[in-house]
Write a protein that holds these residues in place. Sequence first.
Motif, PDB file in Angstrom:
ATOM      1  N   ARG A  76       0.822  -1.200   0.000  1.00  0.00           N
ATOM      2  CA  ARG A  76       0.000   0.000   0.000  1.00  0.00           C
ATOM      3  C   ARG A  76       0.867   1.266   0.000  1.00  0.00           C
ATOM      4  O   ARG A  76       1.860   1.331   0.724  1.00  0.00           O
ATOM      5  CB  ARG A  76      -0.899  -0.017   1.245  1.00  0.00           C
ATOM      6  CG  ARG A  76      -2.260   0.559   1.049  1.00  0.00           C
ATOM      7  CD  ARG A  76      -3.233   0.092   2.129  1.00  0.00           C
ATOM      8  NE  ARG A  76      -3.563  -1.332   2.002  1.00  0.00           N
ATOM      9  CZ  ARG A  76      -4.376  -1.824   1.067  1.00  0.00           C
ATOM     10  NH1 ARG A  76      -4.950  -1.038   0.181  1.00  0.00           N
ATOM     11  NH2 ARG A  76      -4.627  -3.121   1.021  1.00  0.00           N
TER      12      ARG A  76
ATOM     13  N   ILE B  29       1.473  -8.947 -11.466  1.00  0.00           N
ATOM     14  CA  ILE B  29       0.360  -7.991 -11.375  1.00  0.00           C
ATOM     15  C   ILE B  29      -0.617  -8.426 -10.286  1.00  0.00           C
ATOM     16  O   ILE B  29      -0.971  -7.657  -9.386  1.00  0.00           O
ATOM     17  CB  ILE B  29      -0.381  -7.879 -12.727  1.00  0.00           C
ATOM     18  CG1 ILE B  29       0.511  -7.200 -13.778  1.00  0.00           C
ATOM     19  CG2 ILE B  29      -1.695  -7.117 -12.565  1.00  0.00           C
ATOM     20  CD1 ILE B  29      -0.074  -7.218 -15.191  1.00  0.00           C
ATOM     21  N   LYS B  30      -1.042  -9.688 -10.343  1.00  0.00           N
ATOM     22  CA  LYS B  30      -2.045 -10.160  -9.377  1.00  0.00           C
ATOM     23  C   LYS B  30      -1.537 -10.043  -7.938  1.00  0.00           C
ATOM     24  O   LYS B  30      -2.272  -9.629  -7.041  1.00  0.00           O
ATOM     25  CB  LYS B  30      -2.404 -11.624  -9.674  1.00  0.00           C
ATOM     26  CG  LYS B  30      -3.127 -11.835 -11.006  1.00  0.00           C
ATOM     27  CD  LYS B  30      -3.527 -13.304 -11.178  1.00  0.00           C
ATOM     28  CE  LYS B  30      -4.082 -13.558 -12.574  1.00  0.00           C
ATOM     29  NZ  LYS B  30      -4.746 -14.870 -12.704  1.00  0.00           N
TER      30      LYS B  30
ATOM     31  N   VAL C 295      -1.097  -6.288  -6.785  1.00  0.00           N
ATOM     32  CA  VAL C 295      -2.419  -5.694  -6.531  1.00  0.00           C
ATOM     33  C   VAL C 295      -2.958  -6.209  -5.193  1.00  0.00           C
ATOM     34  O   VAL C 295      -3.460  -5.441  -4.367  1.00  0.00           O
ATOM     35  CB  VAL C 295      -3.391  -6.003  -7.699  1.00  0.00           C
ATOM     36  CG1 VAL C 295      -4.822  -5.659  -7.311  1.00  0.00           C
ATOM     37  CG2 VAL C 295      -2.969  -5.249  -8.963  1.00  0.00           C
TER      38      VAL C 295
ATOM     39  N   GLU D  74      -0.219   0.204  -6.121  1.00  0.00           N
ATOM     40  CA  GLU D  74      -0.771   0.715  -7.376  1.00  0.00           C
ATOM     41  C   GLU D  74       0.128   0.182  -8.482  1.00  0.00           C
ATOM     42  O   GLU D  74       1.341   0.392  -8.449  1.00  0.00           O
ATOM     43  CB  GLU D  74      -0.810   2.237  -7.383  1.00  0.00           C
ATOM     44  CG  GLU D  74      -1.491   2.785  -8.619  1.00  0.00           C
ATOM     45  CD  GLU D  74      -1.760   4.281  -8.533  1.00  0.00           C
ATOM     46  OE1 GLU D  74      -1.659   4.861  -7.434  1.00  0.00           O
ATOM     47  OE2 GLU D  74      -2.045   4.856  -9.595  1.00  0.00           O
ATOM     48  N   VAL D  75      -0.452  -0.508  -9.439  1.00  0.00           N
ATOM     49  CA  VAL D  75       0.348  -1.321 -10.361  1.00  0.00           C
ATOM     50  C   VAL D  75       0.205  -0.846 -11.806  1.00  0.00           C
ATOM     51  O   VAL D  75      -0.905  -0.638 -12.302  1.00  0.00           O
ATOM     52  CB  VAL D  75      -0.071  -2.804 -10.260  1.00  0.00           C
ATOM     53  CG1 VAL D  75       0.743  -3.662 -11.235  1.00  0.00           C
ATOM     54  CG2 VAL D  75       0.111  -3.312  -8.829  1.00  0.00           C
TER      55      VAL D  75
ATOM     56  N   GLY E  76      -5.775  -6.891 -13.501  1.00  0.00           N
ATOM     57  CA  GLY E  76      -5.788  -6.068 -12.298  1.00  0.00           C
ATOM     58  C   GLY E  76      -4.876  -4.859 -12.309  1.00  0.00           C
ATOM     59  O   GLY E  76      -4.906  -4.054 -11.379  1.00  0.00           O
ATOM     60  N   ALA E  77      -4.037  -4.727 -13.334  1.00  0.00           N
ATOM     61  CA  ALA E  77      -3.162  -3.548 -13.383  1.00  0.00           C
ATOM     62  C   ALA E  77      -4.027  -2.289 -13.440  1.00  0.00           C
ATOM     63  O   ALA E  77      -5.084  -2.276 -14.074  1.00  0.00           O
ATOM     64  CB  ALA E  77      -2.245  -3.621 -14.603  1.00  0.00           C
ATOM     65  N   HIS E  78      -3.546  -1.243 -12.752  1.00  0.00           N
ATOM     66  CA  HIS E  78      -4.304   0.006 -12.746  1.00  0.00           C
ATOM     67  C   HIS E  78      -3.987   0.852 -13.974  1.00  0.00           C
ATOM     68  O   HIS E  78      -4.780   1.689 -14.376  1.00  0.00           O
ATOM     69  CB  HIS E  78      -4.001   0.790 -11.462  1.00  0.00           C
ATOM     70  CG  HIS E  78      -4.270  -0.008 -10.218  1.00  0.00           C
ATOM     71  ND1 HIS E  78      -3.276  -0.636  -9.501  1.00  0.00           N
ATOM     72  CD2 HIS E  78      -5.437  -0.326  -9.605  1.00  0.00           C
ATOM     73  CE1 HIS E  78      -3.817  -1.287  -8.469  1.00  0.00           C
ATOM     74  NE2 HIS E  78      -5.120  -1.117  -8.513  1.00  0.00           N
TER      75      HIS E  78
END
Length: 350
Positions: free
Chosen positions: A178, A195-196, A199, A204-205, A222-224
């Motif tokens: 975080r 990525i998974k 996240v 923040e990915v 899930g990537a932002h």
Amino acid sequence: MFFLPTVNAYAAQDAHSPLAPFQIERRELRAQDVQLEILYSGVCHSDLHQARSEWGPSLYPLVPGHEIVGRVTAVGEGVSRFQVGDLAGVGVMIDSCQHCESCAEGLEQYCENGHTTTYNSREKDTGNLTFGGYSTSIVVTEQFVLRVPGSLALPAVAPLLCAGITMYSPLKHWKIGRGHHVAIVGLGGLGHLGIKLAVALGAEVTLFTTSQGKAADGLRLGAHHVVISNDPDAMKAVRGSFDFILSTVPTKHDLNPYLRTLKRDGQLIIVGAIDPVGVHGGLLISHRRSVAGSNIGGVAETQEMLDFCGEHGIVADIELIDMQDINVAYERMVNNDVKYRFVIDMASLK
Ligand SMILES: [Zn+2]
Ligand SMILES: [Zn+2]
């Protein structure tokens, strides 16, 4: 069910032959040993490199496979943590010296006397070749056998044993979570799990990929954010943005464009055995940036990763294949044509 020591496998006999059926011997069960019926075996890029002797001379015959999920079929009399019928996994290592500083700290992957790899290695005491997961059964000392959460889809668990821990270990070592902005370079077997996991750890990915076609998949996983890394304008727009970058690219690539996207004190962590030649010192000293490396994870950390994945419902995106399709799968891997990991259904070799 009890297996005879001779088991079916697929092996490379030299650097230039395709993999083909082969019979191997597994050792008789010792007091500390666990015998597994192998149900699924993930296909790692390093399998292909070692089958083809691309990382220095390989030991032949070579039976690849170090993402193993199976069921316990027998245990030695000294085994306390596993019973017949349990689900279990085996990753990249099957032994280490157990007395050096790294082993004492649970960092067997950095064993100062060299850990024993699941294949393409020799057992410390017997000198016998080790054979990996492209086979129907394996015998491993209890200490290197992992518990597999029963809540996850088993075939898709297999890639966690190498690809998953390779990403999880640096995320944990550098306490990434975080409040951090982390970028993953490359969307393959490693990157999609990176990525998974990142996240799930609360970061923040951003995905860096050269392939526009992978952008939507990156977001789905899930990537932002997704940045097309061979677009100079897109790269300029994210200069000084990231606390950490994990590069999963297994081949030689220019690290400098990525270094520019790190914040002050940012770290670029490579997990592939690449030579970071051509790194501009100016990009490091001007922002106290560093380039670091990381290799799989220790046994305890691998267990922690599997439990974490169990809690968060994380598994790999896989394509299940028969053992007989392995040579085609290797060619497709060379061409980056897999989403995102091949897993062999070992029932095809029974
Ligand atoms: Zn691997
Ligand atoms: Zn050691």
